[in-house]
Write a protein that holds these residues in place. Structure first.
Motif, PDB file in Angstrom:
ATOM      1  N   ILE A 215       0.839  -1.201   0.000  1.00 41.37           N
ATOM      2  CA  ILE A 215       0.000   0.000   0.000  1.00 41.37           C
ATOM      3  C   ILE A 215       0.877   1.254   0.000  1.00 41.37           C
ATOM      4  O   ILE A 215       0.618   2.228  -0.736  1.00 41.37           O
ATOM      5  N   THR A 216       1.929   1.232   0.842  1.00 41.57           N
ATOM      6  CA  THR A 216       2.820   2.394   0.921  1.00 41.57           C
ATOM      7  C   THR A 216       3.515   2.643  -0.428  1.00 41.57           C
ATOM      8  O   THR A 216       3.619   3.790  -0.897  1.00 41.57           O
ATOM      9  N   THR A 217       3.961   1.551  -1.033  1.00 43.51           N
ATOM     10  CA  THR A 217       4.616   1.686  -2.343  1.00 43.51           C
ATOM     11  C   THR A 217       3.639   2.227  -3.388  1.00 43.51           C
ATOM     12  O   THR A 217       3.978   3.121  -4.188  1.00 43.51           O
ATOM     13  N   GLY A 218       2.398   1.700  -3.380  1.00 45.84           N
ATOM     14  CA  GLY A 218       1.404   2.174  -4.331  1.00 45.84           C
ATOM     15  C   GLY A 218       1.024   3.625  -4.096  1.00 45.84           C
ATOM     16  O   GLY A 218       0.709   4.362  -5.047  1.00 45.84           O
ATOM     17  N   PHE A 219       1.068   4.057  -2.805  1.00 42.90           N
ATOM     18  CA  PHE A 219       0.709   5.444  -2.486  1.00 42.90           C
ATOM     19  C   PHE A 219       1.754   6.424  -3.008  1.00 42.90           C
ATOM     20  O   PHE A 219       1.442   7.472  -3.563  1.00 42.90           O
ATOM     21  N   PHE A 220       3.032   6.084  -2.830  1.00 41.63           N
ATOM     22  CA  PHE A 220       4.091   7.013  -3.200  1.00 41.63           C
ATOM     23  C   PHE A 220       4.547   6.859  -4.649  1.00 41.63           C
ATOM     24  O   PHE A 220       5.331   7.688  -5.135  1.00 41.63           O
ATOM     25  N   LEU A 221       4.095   5.826  -5.341  1.00 41.05           N
ATOM     26  CA  LEU A 221       4.562   5.635  -6.713  1.00 41.05           C
ATOM     27  C   LEU A 221       4.172   6.793  -7.629  1.00 41.05           C
ATOM     28  O   LEU A 221       5.029   7.334  -8.356  1.00 41.05           O
ATOM     29  N   PRO A 222       2.879   7.254  -7.667  1.00 43.04           N
ATOM     30  CA  PRO A 222       2.553   8.405  -8.535  1.00 43.04           C
ATOM     31  C   PRO A 222       3.302   9.673  -8.130  1.00 43.04           C
ATOM     32  O   PRO A 222       3.741  10.448  -8.994  1.00 43.04           O
ATOM     33  N   LEU A 223       3.455   9.888  -6.810  1.00 41.02           N
ATOM     34  CA  LEU A 223       4.173  11.082  -6.363  1.00 41.02           C
ATOM     35  C   LEU A 223       5.636  11.014  -6.774  1.00 41.02           C
ATOM     36  O   LEU A 223       6.230  12.030  -7.185  1.00 41.02           O
ATOM     37  N   SER A 224       6.220   9.837  -6.639  1.00 46.22           N
ATOM     38  CA  SER A 224       7.620   9.679  -7.059  1.00 46.22           C
ATOM     39  C   SER A 224       7.765   9.903  -8.561  1.00 46.22           C
ATOM     40  O   SER A 224       8.750  10.496  -9.030  1.00 46.22           O
ATOM     41  N   PHE A 225       6.765   9.416  -9.320  1.00 44.66           N
ATOM     42  CA  PHE A 225       6.816   9.624 -10.772  1.00 44.66           C
ATOM     43  C   PHE A 225       6.740  11.110 -11.101  1.00 44.66           C
ATOM     44  O   PHE A 225       7.496  11.617 -11.957  1.00 44.66           O
ATOM     45  N   LEU A 226       5.854  11.837 -10.393  1.00 45.44           N
ATOM     46  CA  LEU A 226       5.699  13.260 -10.664  1.00 45.44           C
ATOM     47  C   LEU A 226       6.946  14.042 -10.293  1.00 45.44           C
ATOM     48  O   LEU A 226       7.423  14.888 -11.077  1.00 45.44           O
ATOM     49  N   THR A 227       7.501  13.782  -9.103  1.00 47.21           N
ATOM     50  CA  THR A 227       8.715  14.506  -8.702  1.00 47.21           C
ATOM     51  C   THR A 227       9.893  14.152  -9.597  1.00 47.21           C
ATOM     52  O   THR A 227      10.737  15.009  -9.898  1.00 47.21           O
ATOM     53  N   GLY A 228       9.952  12.915 -10.030  1.00 45.51           N
ATOM     54  CA  GLY A 228      11.025  12.538 -10.947  1.00 45.51           C
ATOM     55  C   GLY A 228      10.871  13.221 -12.285  1.00 45.51           C
ATOM     56  O   GLY A 228      11.861  13.630 -12.908  1.00 45.51           O
ATOM     57  N   LEU A 229       9.627  13.363 -12.753  1.00 52.04           N
ATOM     58  CA  LEU A 229       9.373  13.999 -14.040  1.00 52.04           C
ATOM     59  C   LEU A 229       9.724  15.482 -13.991  1.00 52.04           C
ATOM     60  O   LEU A 229      10.373  16.021 -14.898  1.00 52.04           O
ATOM     61  N   LEU A 230       9.281  16.156 -12.896  1.00 49.27           N
ATOM     62  CA  LEU A 230       9.551  17.576 -12.785  1.00 49.27           C
ATOM     63  C   LEU A 230      11.002  17.868 -12.432  1.00 49.27           C
ATOM     64  O   LEU A 230      11.469  18.997 -12.595  1.00 49.27           O
ATOM     65  N   GLY A 231      11.695  16.862 -11.940  1.00 51.59           N
ATOM     66  CA  GLY A 231      13.081  17.103 -11.539  1.00 51.59           C
ATOM     67  C   GLY A 231      14.085  16.858 -12.654  1.00 51.59           C
ATOM     68  O   GLY A 231      15.299  16.953 -12.407  1.00 51.59           O
ATOM     69  N   MET A 232      13.622  16.559 -13.860  1.00 51.95           N
ATOM     70  CA  MET A 232      14.571  16.352 -14.972  1.00 51.95           C
ATOM     71  C   MET A 232      15.257  17.672 -15.334  1.00 51.95           C
ATOM     72  O   MET A 232      14.608  18.712 -15.438  1.00 51.95           O
ATOM     73  N   ASN A 233      16.525  17.632 -15.520  1.00 53.22           N
ATOM     74  CA  ASN A 233      17.320  18.841 -15.815  1.00 53.22           C
ATOM     75  C   ASN A 233      17.350  19.099 -17.319  1.00 53.22           C
ATOM     76  O   ASN A 233      18.379  19.014 -17.974  1.00 53.22           O
ATOM     77  N   VAL A 234      16.160  19.369 -17.895  1.00 55.17           N
ATOM     78  CA  VAL A 234      16.035  19.684 -19.318  1.00 55.17           C
ATOM     79  C   VAL A 234      15.161  20.918 -19.462  1.00 55.17           C
ATOM     80  O   VAL A 234      14.418  21.297 -18.542  1.00 55.17           O
ATOM     81  N   GLY A 235      15.226  21.541 -20.594  1.00 54.48           N
ATOM     82  CA  GLY A 235      14.430  22.724 -20.830  1.00 54.48           C
ATOM     83  C   GLY A 235      12.970  22.383 -21.088  1.00 54.48           C
ATOM     84  O   GLY A 235      12.633  21.281 -21.487  1.00 54.48           O
ATOM     85  N   GLY A 236      12.104  23.374 -20.833  1.00 56.92           N
ATOM     86  CA  GLY A 236      10.689  23.181 -21.108  1.00 56.92           C
ATOM     87  C   GLY A 236       9.898  22.609 -19.965  1.00 56.92           C
ATOM     88  O   GLY A 236       8.741  22.232 -20.162  1.00 56.92           O
ATOM     89  N   ILE A 237      10.472  22.516 -18.758  1.00 56.46           N
ATOM     90  CA  ILE A 237       9.722  22.009 -17.614  1.00 56.46           C
ATOM     91  C   ILE A 237       8.656  23.026 -17.275  1.00 56.46           C
ATOM     92  O   ILE A 237       8.967  24.214 -17.051  1.00 56.46           O
ATOM     93  N   PRO A 238       7.334  22.626 -17.208  1.00 56.37           N
ATOM     94  CA  PRO A 238       6.265  23.586 -16.910  1.00 56.37           C
ATOM     95  C   PRO A 238       6.464  24.229 -15.547  1.00 56.37           C
ATOM     96  O   PRO A 238       6.764  23.554 -14.559  1.00 56.37           O
ATOM     97  N   GLY A 239       6.334  25.561 -15.530  1.00 52.60           N
ATOM     98  CA  GLY A 239       6.402  26.304 -14.275  1.00 52.60           C
ATOM     99  C   GLY A 239       7.798  26.573 -13.796  1.00 52.60           C
ATOM    100  O   GLY A 239       7.972  27.063 -12.674  1.00 52.60           O
ATOM    101  N   SER A 240       8.821  26.241 -14.558  1.00 53.50           N
ATOM    102  CA  SER A 240      10.193  26.439 -14.093  1.00 53.50           C
ATOM    103  C   SER A 240      10.533  27.926 -13.943  1.00 53.50           C
ATOM    104  O   SER A 240      11.382  28.296 -13.134  1.00 53.50           O
ATOM    105  N   GLU A 241       9.864  28.804 -14.719  1.00 54.91           N
ATOM    106  CA  GLU A 241      10.117  30.231 -14.639  1.00 54.91           C
ATOM    107  C   GLU A 241       9.061  30.940 -13.829  1.00 54.91           C
ATOM    108  O   GLU A 241       9.213  32.152 -13.555  1.00 54.91           O
TER     109      GLU A 241
END
Length: 331
Positions: free
Chosen positions: A276-302
């Protein structure tokens, strides 16, 4: 006095039963000229390991070579053998109560029995014989050879009673703790030890029970009239002990099975919570990993409020997950 002198010959006890519940100790030398009177019987108890005892048995006991060979065998299971002239050979086992010994490491006693003579041999001290001598001292001991045989078997059986009761009480304590304390873990080593002890006792008590049954049915001519009833009672007692030992083994199996089931339930619950804990944090981990990519065009970076917006989005996802998990009854 006689016992110290007799010990030099390997003769542990030598008594003449007077036929009235008493007995008189005799010396080894007196055996050569001993003549039994009316109603008297003779009991000789030898140390089987003593060379002079073995020599006396073969040369002066009057027993056949076949009987002597059986009595001096190194290893013998409990059994009964009928000899000519209404004589018996009995091989019985008793609880080992000697200091430092394991009780279920049974002591053996080999017995030759006839109408007026009992010859018994032991390798290790047998406490049942001491109790018989005490009874003779009070004038309440066996009167004839058949009663002597019966009393000896009865004392051997009495010792089994206390041992079986101790094993049962040990299992009772484990069961009680298991029922009253959800966090209690049974002593596996103790349970396995009790199971081994119960199996060892059953190995020797089962054939001994059959011997008592045979003696109850045999009705030897020199048996006292009601001896068969007593042999039958000993047979019933050993049957009860064997049933109790089997029940002890089954109860130990249930205790260990219950502990295994509890352990399995705890493991399953732990794995469930981890899932349950893994399933709870999996979407959040995916989102933080997605937003934490060091590439241009990340929404809201500016955007000045981009971080707060991302936190709000994650809180919203977390709230939706909690609602969904409760809806699915996962929580």
């Amino acid at each position: 006095m006689f016992e110290e002198l007799n010990a030099q010959w390997g003769l542990v006890h030598a008594f003449v039963l007077d036929g009235d519940g008493g007995a008189t100790s005799v010396s080894r030398e007196a055996l050569e000229t001993l003549a039994l009177g009316p109603g008297q019987s003779l009991w000789l108890h030898w140390d089987r390991s003593h060379p002079l005892a073995r020599r006396w048995l073969r040369e002066r006991s009057g027993l056949s070579e076949f009987a002597c060979d059986l009595l001096l065998e190194e290893s013998t299971r409990p059994r009964m053998l009928a000899l000519p002239d209404d004589e018996l050979l009995l091989f019985l086992r008793g609880v080992n109560l000697n200091p430092g010994a394991v009780p279920e490491d049974m002591v053996s006693v080999r017995i030759f029995a006839s109408a007026r003579r009992i010859i018994s041999l032991r390798l290790r001290p047998l406490h049942a014989t001491d109790e018989l001598i005490e009874q003779w001292g009070r004038g309440t001991g066996p009167r004839v050879a058949s009663e002597m045989l019966l009393y000896l078997a009865e004392h051997l059986t009495d010792k089994v009673d206390s041992l079986v009761a101790d094993l049962s009480e040990s299992v009772d304590e484990q069961e009680e703790e298991l029922d009253n304390n959800p966090r209690f873990r049974p002593d596996h080593d103790l349970m396995l030890q009790i199971r081994r002890r119960a199996a060892g006792l059953k190995r020797f008590l089962a054939p001994q029970r059959d011997i008592y049954g045979q003696l109850a049915r045999s009705r030897m001519p020199w048996f006292v009239e009601d001896d068969s009833d007593y042999w039958n009672e000993l047979n019933n007692r050993l049957t009860r002990y064997l049933e109790e030992l089997e029940l002890i083994r089954e109860r130990i199996g249930l205790v260990l099975e219950s502990e295994s089931r509890r352990l399995g339930e705890r493991t399953s619950r732990t794995m469930y919570l981890l899932g349950i804990t893994t399933g709870f944090f999996l979407p959040l981990s995916f989102l933080t990993g997605l937003l934490g990519m060091n590439v241009g065009g990340i929404p809201g970076s500016e955007a000045p409020f981009g971080f707060l917006a991302a936190c709000g989005l994650m809180l919203g996802i977390a709230g939706f997950q909690i609602w969904l998990f409760r809806r699915l009854r996962w929580l």
